[in-house]
Design a protein around this motif. Structure first.
Motif, PDB file in Angstrom:
ATOM      1  N   THR A  40     -44.932  95.421  49.957  1.00  0.00           N
ATOM      2  CA  THR A  40     -43.784  94.603  50.347  1.00  0.00           C
ATOM      3  C   THR A  40     -43.856  94.254  51.819  1.00  0.00           C
ATOM      4  O   THR A  40     -43.607  93.105  52.223  1.00  0.00           O
ATOM      5  CB  THR A  40     -42.474  95.357  50.047  1.00  0.00           C
ATOM      6  N   ALA A  41     -44.190  95.247  52.655  1.00  0.00           N
ATOM      7  CA  ALA A  41     -44.323  94.995  54.085  1.00  0.00           C
ATOM      8  C   ALA A  41     -45.435  93.993  54.363  1.00  0.00           C
ATOM      9  O   ALA A  41     -45.279  93.081  55.196  1.00  0.00           O
ATOM     10  CB  ALA A  41     -44.596  96.304  54.816  1.00  0.00           C
ATOM     11  N   LEU A  42     -46.571  94.115  53.656  1.00  0.00           N
ATOM     12  CA  LEU A  42     -47.664  93.174  53.861  1.00  0.00           C
ATOM     13  C   LEU A  42     -47.288  91.773  53.421  1.00  0.00           C
ATOM     14  O   LEU A  42     -47.677  90.784  54.044  1.00  0.00           O
ATOM     15  CB  LEU A  42     -48.905  93.645  53.092  1.00  0.00           C
ATOM     16  N   SER A  43     -46.510  91.662  52.357  1.00  0.00           N
ATOM     17  CA  SER A  43     -46.121  90.331  51.886  1.00  0.00           C
ATOM     18  C   SER A  43     -45.213  89.634  52.885  1.00  0.00           C
ATOM     19  O   SER A  43     -45.258  88.407  53.027  1.00  0.00           O
ATOM     20  CB  SER A  43     -45.420  90.441  50.527  1.00  0.00           C
ATOM     21  N   MET A  44     -44.390  90.406  53.590  1.00  0.00           N
ATOM     22  CA  MET A  44     -43.441  89.812  54.520  1.00  0.00           C
ATOM     23  C   MET A  44     -43.985  89.690  55.937  1.00  0.00           C
ATOM     24  O   MET A  44     -43.664  88.740  56.652  1.00  0.00           O
ATOM     25  CB  MET A  44     -42.148  90.642  54.552  1.00  0.00           C
ATOM     26  N   PHE A  45     -44.832  90.644  56.340  1.00  0.00           N
ATOM     27  CA  PHE A  45     -45.244  90.699  57.743  1.00  0.00           C
ATOM     28  C   PHE A  45     -46.749  90.837  57.920  1.00  0.00           C
ATOM     29  O   PHE A  45     -47.219  91.093  59.024  1.00  0.00           O
ATOM     30  CB  PHE A  45     -44.552  91.876  58.446  1.00  0.00           C
ATOM     31  N   GLY A  46     -47.520  90.655  56.863  1.00  0.00           N
ATOM     32  CA  GLY A  46     -48.965  90.793  56.980  1.00  0.00           C
ATOM     33  C   GLY A  46     -49.663  89.553  57.493  1.00  0.00           C
ATOM     34  O   GLY A  46     -50.844  89.604  57.847  1.00  0.00           O
TER      35      GLY A  46
END
Length: 340
Positions: A48-54
């Motif tokens: 989820t973090a990678l999808s938003m901030f990757g």
């Protein structure tokens, strides 16, 4: 030039500001929609973090291989091309059956091409505004990021209540279309800053020249590392607060906005330099309170206060401009490296 009224009297700056607002609003609404899709499909905080901030990971690769395009293309053409790629990316994300790996590939491609935009945009501010107005112009563009993140995450949360994530992606695509139109029709055509063609070898040569100076190298590290590590904290907002994470994202954007207004508009140059260390410490330290799992109202306040520290980039960028060589190519690349 010391006031916002003087700044927005410049026609091209107004259009650049509007295009940037539309792009940021599109990015935040689509990021929240993609984060929701990813978390629902995987239950993974990391994915989820990678999808938003990757996306910045792909931007780094673009900075290492593609950044010379910011000099080799006319700035209006470069910004329009990047906006068109982002529009196509938002349209692809709206396809319901698109696999998760393909969504990540779209994010990476858009971010990779988008690495060109920073150099073109921040160098264009120098061309559009009179001498001495760069910090005010840059801080105002940063304010647009904060305002539109607040609006984008807030609107994204509301839209996800009424619409599916795929319909939210269509809203983002419409915003991207606005950015394309305003960029193409609202900016004057200017020649490219360099006659050389875009190439990985040229990009790497310029990067080596910029990185070779110890003063610039220290400034780059101070601009990149603390901000990047704090984004890692923000990437955990969705697993931490679930469907109320939008409040935390909006609070962080509001804090960033407040810091940019205070430092960019009201602090004189000497005072900005004195506040470098306090702002640098303000950025990470409040997040230590999350170790005690505060309730949402206190967590929102912590995110707001900490994000004021992002304004340290303004005095550091002043130092970077002072340390940059006078050649247009190097200056453009330096501005890009401090931008996104």
């Amino acid at each position: 030039m010391r006031t916002y009224s003087e700044l927005f009297a410049v026609h091209e700056f107004r259009n650049l500001f509007v295009a940037n607002c539309a792009g940021i609003a599109a990015h935040t609404t689509s990021a929240l929609a993609l984060g929701s899709l990813t978390y629902a499909a995987t239950g993974s905080a990391l994915l989820t973090a990678l999808s938003m901030f990757g996306a910045p990971l792909a931007s780094v690769l673009g900075s290492l291989t593609l950044l010379s395009a910011a000099d080799s293309l006319p700035p209006r053409r470069a910004l329009t091309l990047v906006a068109l790629v982002a529009l196509a990316g938002a349209a692809l994300q709206a396809i319901p059956g698109l696999p998760l790996w393909a969504r990540f590939a779209v994010i990476a491609l858009v971010a990779y091409v988008g690495s060109v935009a920073g150099g073109a945009r921040w160098a264009l501010i120098n061309d559009i505004l009179p001498a001495g107005a760069y910090v005010l112009g840059r801080s105002t563009m940063n304010v647009s990021v904060g305002v539109m993140q607040i609006a984008g995450f807030g609107a994204g949360g509301v839209l996800l209540f009424w619409l599916s994530p795929y319909q939210v992606f269509l809203v983002a695509a419409a915003l991207r279309a606005v950015a394309v139109a305003v960029t193409w029709f609202g900016l004057r055509e200017r020649p490219a800053r360099a006659d050389e063609r875009t190439s990985t070898a040229r990009t790497m040569r310029i990067n080596r020249e910029l990185w070779a100076d110890p003063g610039r190298r220290s400034l780059y590290l101070n601009l990149w590392l603390p901000n990047g590590l704090v984004v890692g904290c923000e990437a955990l907002f969705l697993p931490y607060a679930g469907d109320r994470a939008g409040f935390l994202f909006a609070a962080g954007a509001l804090g960033m906005l407040a810091g940019d207004v205070l430092v960019g508009r009201f602090l004189p140059p000497a005072a900005r330099q004195r506040f470098v260390m306090p702002l640098r410490l303000l950025l990470p330290l409040p997040y230590l309170a999350f170790l005690f799992r505060p309730e949402l109202p206190l967590a929102v306040l912590i995110a707001l206060v900490a994000s004021v520290g992002f304004a340290v980039s303004l005095p550091l960028q002043e130092r970077l401009i002072a340390h940059s060589p006078p050649q247009p190519v190097a200056r453009c690349s330096a501005c890009s490296r401090t931008g996104c």
